[in-house]
Write a protein that holds these residues in place. Structure first.
Motif, PDB file in Angstrom:
ATOM      1  N   LYS A   2       0.827  -1.191   0.000  1.00  9.53           N
ATOM      2  CA  LYS A   2       0.000   0.000   0.000  1.00  9.53           C
ATOM      3  C   LYS A   2       0.868   1.251   0.000  1.00  9.53           C
ATOM      4  CE  LYS A   2      -3.942  -0.080   1.925  1.00  9.53           C
ATOM      5  NZ  LYS A   2      -5.119  -0.090   2.812  1.00  9.53           N
ATOM      6  N   THR A   3       0.521   2.199  -0.885  1.00  7.59           N
ATOM      7  CA  THR A   3       1.230   3.471  -0.967  1.00  7.59           C
ATOM      8  C   THR A   3       0.403   4.556  -0.289  1.00  7.59           C
ATOM      9  OG1 THR A   3       0.221   3.819  -3.122  1.00  7.59           O
ATOM     10  CG2 THR A   3       2.440   2.911  -3.093  1.00  7.59           C
ATOM     11  N   LYS A   4       1.038   5.665  -0.006  1.00  9.95           N
ATOM     12  CA  LYS A   4       0.361   6.749   0.700  1.00  9.95           C
ATOM     13  C   LYS A   4      -0.125   7.799  -0.290  1.00  9.95           C
ATOM     14  CE  LYS A   4       2.781   6.142   5.090  1.00  9.95           C
ATOM     15  NZ  LYS A   4       3.619   6.767   6.141  1.00  9.95           N
ATOM     16  N   ILE A   5      -1.276   7.516  -0.895  1.00  9.95           N
ATOM     17  CA  ILE A   5      -1.905   8.495  -1.767  1.00  9.95           C
ATOM     18  C   ILE A   5      -2.611   9.507  -0.872  1.00  9.95           C
ATOM     19  CG2 ILE A   5      -3.490   8.857  -3.689  1.00  9.95           C
ATOM     20  CD1 ILE A   5      -3.261   5.850  -4.263  1.00  9.95           C
ATOM     21  N   LYS A   6      -2.400  10.771  -1.135  1.00 10.12           N
ATOM     22  CA  LYS A   6      -2.996  11.816  -0.308  1.00 10.12           C
ATOM     23  C   LYS A   6      -4.519  11.726  -0.344  1.00 10.12           C
ATOM     24  CE  LYS A   6      -3.082  16.837   0.389  1.00 10.12           C
ATOM     25  NZ  LYS A   6      -2.605  18.153  -0.129  1.00 10.12           N
ATOM     26  N   ILE A  43      -9.109  -3.853 -10.207  1.00  8.75           N
ATOM     27  CA  ILE A  43      -9.695  -3.007  -9.163  1.00  8.75           C
ATOM     28  C   ILE A  43      -9.126  -3.352  -7.795  1.00  8.75           C
ATOM     29  CG2 ILE A  43     -11.821  -2.344  -7.970  1.00  8.75           C
ATOM     30  CD1 ILE A  43     -13.331  -2.974 -10.584  1.00  8.75           C
ATOM     31  N   ALA A  44      -9.075  -4.638  -7.477  1.00  7.50           N
ATOM     32  CA  ALA A  44      -8.553  -5.070  -6.175  1.00  7.50           C
ATOM     33  C   ALA A  44      -7.100  -4.656  -6.006  1.00  7.50           C
ATOM     34  CB  ALA A  44      -8.694  -6.590  -6.044  1.00  7.50           C
ATOM     35  N   SER A  45      -6.329  -4.735  -7.081  1.00  5.89           N
ATOM     36  CA  SER A  45      -4.927  -4.315  -7.029  1.00  5.89           C
ATOM     37  C   SER A  45      -4.823  -2.837  -6.664  1.00  5.89           C
ATOM     38  CB  SER A  45      -4.251  -4.570  -8.379  1.00  5.89           C
ATOM     39  OG  SER A  45      -2.941  -4.044  -8.401  1.00  5.89           O
ATOM     40  N   ALA A  46      -5.669  -2.014  -7.275  1.00  7.45           N
ATOM     41  CA  ALA A  46      -5.661  -0.573  -6.972  1.00  7.45           C
ATOM     42  C   ALA A  46      -6.024  -0.313  -5.514  1.00  7.45           C
ATOM     43  CB  ALA A  46      -6.627   0.150  -7.901  1.00  7.45           C
ATOM     44  N   LEU A  47      -7.025  -1.035  -5.009  1.00  5.53           N
ATOM     45  CA  LEU A  47      -7.434  -0.856  -3.615  1.00  5.53           C
ATOM     46  C   LEU A  47      -6.318  -1.276  -2.666  1.00  5.53           C
ATOM     47  CD1 LEU A  47     -11.128  -2.167  -3.780  1.00  5.53           C
ATOM     48  CD2 LEU A  47     -10.314   0.197  -3.884  1.00  5.53           C
ATOM     49  N   ASP A  48      -5.693  -2.399  -2.955  1.00  2.20           N
ATOM     50  CA  ASP A  48      -4.610  -2.884  -2.090  1.00  2.20           C
ATOM     51  C   ASP A  48      -3.388  -1.964  -2.124  1.00  2.20           C
ATOM     52  OD1 ASP A  48      -5.998  -5.083  -1.155  1.00  2.20           O
ATOM     53  OD2 ASP A  48      -5.254  -6.423  -2.723  1.00  2.20           O
ATOM     54  N   GLY A  50      -3.645   1.330  -2.284  1.00  2.00           N
ATOM     55  CA  GLY A  50      -3.926   2.590  -1.602  1.00  2.00           C
ATOM     56  C   GLY A  50      -5.058   3.429  -2.127  1.00  2.00           C
ATOM     57  N   VAL A  51      -5.614   3.105  -3.307  1.00  2.00           N
ATOM     58  CA  VAL A  51      -6.765   3.851  -3.821  1.00  2.00           C
ATOM     59  C   VAL A  51      -7.998   3.501  -2.986  1.00  2.00           C
ATOM     60  CG1 VAL A  51      -8.290   4.207  -5.813  1.00  2.00           C
ATOM     61  CG2 VAL A  51      -5.822   3.896  -6.168  1.00  2.00           C
ATOM     62  N   ASN A  52      -8.781   4.502  -2.586  1.00  2.00           N
ATOM     63  CA  ASN A  52      -9.957   4.187  -1.763  1.00  2.00           C
ATOM     64  C   ASN A  52     -11.262   4.684  -2.371  1.00  2.00           C
ATOM     65  OD1 ASN A  52     -10.231   6.967  -1.212  1.00  2.00           O
ATOM     66  ND2 ASN A  52     -10.762   6.605   0.926  1.00  2.00           N
ATOM     67  N   PHE A  53     -11.247   5.036  -3.658  1.00  2.00           N
ATOM     68  CA  PHE A  53     -12.421   5.656  -4.282  1.00  2.00           C
ATOM     69  C   PHE A  53     -12.655   5.033  -5.663  1.00  2.00           C
ATOM     70  CE2 PHE A  53     -14.197  10.029  -5.846  1.00  2.00           C
ATOM     71  CZ  PHE A  53     -15.491   9.550  -5.776  1.00  2.00           C
ATOM     72  N   LYS A  67     -18.090  -5.880  -7.188  1.00  2.00           N
ATOM     73  CA  LYS A  67     -18.465  -6.873  -6.178  1.00  2.00           C
ATOM     74  C   LYS A  67     -17.376  -7.927  -6.029  1.00  2.00           C
ATOM     75  CE  LYS A  67     -21.756 -10.648  -5.479  1.00  2.00           C
ATOM     76  NZ  LYS A  67     -22.975 -11.323  -6.021  1.00  2.00           N
ATOM     77  N   ALA A  68     -16.886  -8.434  -7.165  1.00  2.00           N
ATOM     78  CA  ALA A  68     -15.838  -9.456  -7.125  1.00  2.00           C
ATOM     79  C   ALA A  68     -14.546  -8.898  -6.541  1.00  2.00           C
ATOM     80  CB  ALA A  68     -15.591 -10.008  -8.530  1.00  2.00           C
ATOM     81  N   ALA A  69     -14.233  -7.646  -6.856  1.00  2.00           N
ATOM     82  CA  ALA A  69     -13.013  -7.023  -6.325  1.00  2.00           C
ATOM     83  C   ALA A  69     -13.086  -6.881  -4.808  1.00  2.00           C
ATOM     84  CB  ALA A  69     -12.803  -5.652  -6.965  1.00  2.00           C
ATOM     85  N   LEU A  70     -14.263  -6.525  -4.290  1.00  2.00           N
ATOM     86  CA  LEU A  70     -14.419  -6.343  -2.845  1.00  2.00           C
ATOM     87  C   LEU A  70     -14.224  -7.648  -2.085  1.00  2.00           C
ATOM     88  CD1 LEU A  70     -17.469  -3.880  -2.715  1.00  2.00           C
ATOM     89  CD2 LEU A  70     -15.032  -3.351  -2.622  1.00  2.00           C
ATOM     90  N   LYS A  71     -14.469  -8.763  -2.745  1.00  2.00           N
ATOM     91  CA  LYS A  71     -14.263 -10.068  -2.110  1.00  2.00           C
ATOM     92  C   LYS A  71     -12.781 -10.469  -2.110  1.00  2.00           C
ATOM     93  CE  LYS A  71     -18.877 -11.836  -3.221  1.00  2.00           C
ATOM     94  NZ  LYS A  71     -19.349 -11.807  -1.815  1.00  2.00           N
ATOM     95  N   LYS A  72     -11.983  -9.771  -2.892  1.00  2.00           N
ATOM     96  CA  LYS A  72     -10.555 -10.093  -2.990  1.00  2.00           C
ATOM     97  C   LYS A  72      -9.694  -9.255  -2.058  1.00  2.00           C
ATOM     98  CE  LYS A  72     -11.024 -11.049  -7.992  1.00  2.00           C
ATOM     99  NZ  LYS A  72     -10.715 -12.477  -8.059  1.00  2.00           N
ATOM    100  N   THR A  73     -10.284  -8.277  -1.373  1.00  2.00           N
ATOM    101  CA  THR A  73      -9.520  -7.364  -0.535  1.00  2.00           C
ATOM    102  C   THR A  73     -10.304  -7.022   0.718  1.00  2.00           C
ATOM    103  OG1 THR A  73      -8.525  -5.133  -0.456  1.00  2.00           O
ATOM    104  CG2 THR A  73     -10.461  -5.425  -1.850  1.00  2.00           C
ATOM    105  N   SER A  74      -9.604  -6.594   1.740  1.00  2.00           N
ATOM    106  CA  SER A  74     -10.256  -6.167   2.978  1.00  2.00           C
ATOM    107  C   SER A  74     -10.572  -4.676   2.960  1.00  2.00           C
ATOM    108  CB  SER A  74      -9.350  -6.480   4.178  1.00  2.00           C
ATOM    109  OG  SER A  74      -8.116  -5.793   4.065  1.00  2.00           O
ATOM    110  N   VAL A  75     -10.140  -3.977   1.905  1.00  2.00           N
ATOM    111  CA  VAL A  75     -10.366  -2.535   1.796  1.00  2.00           C
ATOM    112  C   VAL A  75     -11.844  -2.263   1.515  1.00  2.00           C
ATOM    113  CG1 VAL A  75      -9.783  -0.442   0.517  1.00  2.00           C
ATOM    114  CG2 VAL A  75      -8.031  -2.175   0.946  1.00  2.00           C
ATOM    115  N   LYS A  76     -12.402  -1.308   2.215  1.00  2.00           N
ATOM    116  CA  LYS A  76     -13.776  -0.893   1.974  1.00  2.00           C
ATOM    117  C   LYS A  76     -13.750   0.510   1.368  1.00  2.00           C
ATOM    118  CE  LYS A  76     -15.880  -3.686   5.629  1.00  2.00           C
ATOM    119  NZ  LYS A  76     -16.727  -3.690   6.848  1.00  2.00           N
ATOM    120  N   PRO A  77     -13.820   0.607   0.045  1.00  2.00           N
ATOM    121  CA  PRO A  77     -13.666   1.907  -0.607  1.00  2.00           C
ATOM    122  C   PRO A  77     -14.930   2.755  -0.583  1.00  2.00           C
ATOM    123  CG  PRO A  77     -14.117   0.231  -2.232  1.00  2.00           C
ATOM    124  CD  PRO A  77     -14.003  -0.484  -0.913  1.00  2.00           C
TER     125      PRO A  77
END
Length: 320
Positions: A2-6, A43-48, A50-53, A67-77
């Motif tokens: 995860k990167t630190k996107i402002k 999508i899941a890669s982007a969330l993991d 650091g993207v949250n939107f 929906k499928a991406a949300l099942k692949k990550t713990s991030v809740k965007p």
């Protein structure tokens, strides 16, 4: 990793989003028509990372990918969607569809999808707007917004108490802006900012037409006051990584996939029956009737949104 996107606060909503927003339009059936598994991995890669939107829409056909991406990550965007529905009943169906299809209890942002509509959008679609306000009151929607290409609609939204967030088209050339000039749109956005509306920016790369001026286009967008996020369509992990690096590090060596890429839509004469539906619906007014009355897409005006693909009853419009 995860990167630190402002992150920035979204107007007066209390919602906080990363400066980079994942736009899902290009991966859907209107453009690349990526499979659910392939798209969800991106999508899941982007969330993991650091993207949250995430930005989507009823017509994009990407709810299943999300929906499928949300099942692949713990991030809740934070998720924004939109609908062209004009009646209360149809907008209610659109909201319930989004909640069900993505298995969500609440939609963070729900827009009136009004790409081509002018400032009459709030009167012509008053029932749909009221539905969104009611669902916000129920706690099923956190913020109500307007997604548009129209200067007049953005100006109207700046004075509407019920509008929390505005998603306007803006880019350094003014490509796709309706009912006004680039300067008019900049002034309208400034009015929204002054009124406390959350702002995120659409098509800063002109739907891909300005990809060869990525840095200039991004610097223009980032110089505007009051924005919270910039939506960029992404269809590969390479694009995700490049865009994240840019938002974190600034100007970097340009990636091959982001240089010289040129897609376009064409209307196939042998299939087109000259019904004019695409001409009426094109949000960028890029489609005209040719000498034979059939649709002709003016490449220099096309923002590659793909809305015409969905509207054509003959399936005569294809991306090449």
């Amino acid at each position: 990793m995860k990167t630190k996107i402002k992150k920035r606060k979204f107007g007066n909503t209390g919602i906080e989003v990363t400066e980079l927003c994942f736009g899902t339009l290009p991966m859907g059936p209107l453009q690349m028509d990526m499979g659910i598994e392939e798209g969800s991995e991106v999508i899941a890669s982007a969330l993991d990372k650091g993207v949250n939107f995430i930005d989507t829409a009823q017509m994009y056909g990407t709810y299943a990918h999300i929906k499928a991406a949300l099942k692949k990550t713990s991030v809740k965007p934070v998720i924004a969607t939109k609908s062209f529905a004009s009646s209360y009943q149809n907008m209610e169906r659109a909201v319930e569809e989004a909640l069900s299809a993505m298995e969500l209890d609440c939609i963070d942002i729900f827009h009136l999808h009004a790409a081509r509509t002018d400032d009459k959008v709030f009167s012509e679609r008053a029932e749909a707007f009221q539905c969104l306000l009611d669902y916000r009151k129920k706690g099923k929607i956190r913020a109500v917004g307007l997604s548009t290409h129209s200067v007049k609609a953005v100006n109207k939204a700046s004075a509407m108490d019920g509008v929390d967030i505005v998603f306007p088209i803006i880019n350094k050339t003014g490509l796709g802006i309706l009912q006004g000039t680039l300067q008019d749109m900049l002034a309208a956005i400034a009015r929204c900012v002054a009124a406390g509306k959350g702002i995120y920016l659409m098509k800063v790369l002109g739907g891909g037409n300005l990809i060869n001026d990525y840095y200039g286009s991004m610097e223009f967008a980032m110089s505007l006051p009051g924005w919270s996020s910039i939506a960029l369509g992404m269809v590969s992990e390479e694009e995700v990584e490049f865009n994240i690096r840019y938002f974190v590090e600034g100007k970097i060596e340009e990636a091959p996939r982001l240089t010289g890429v040129k897609k376009k839509f064409i209307a196939m004469e042998v299939v087109c029956n000259a019904c004019g539906t695409c001409i009426e619906k094109c949000p960028s007014q890029a489609i005209v009737a040719g000498e034979n009355g059939k649709a002709f897409i003016q490449e220099e005006l096309c923002t590659l949104c793909g809305y015409c693909v969905n509207e054509c009853p003959q399936f005569a419009i294809r991306m090449i």
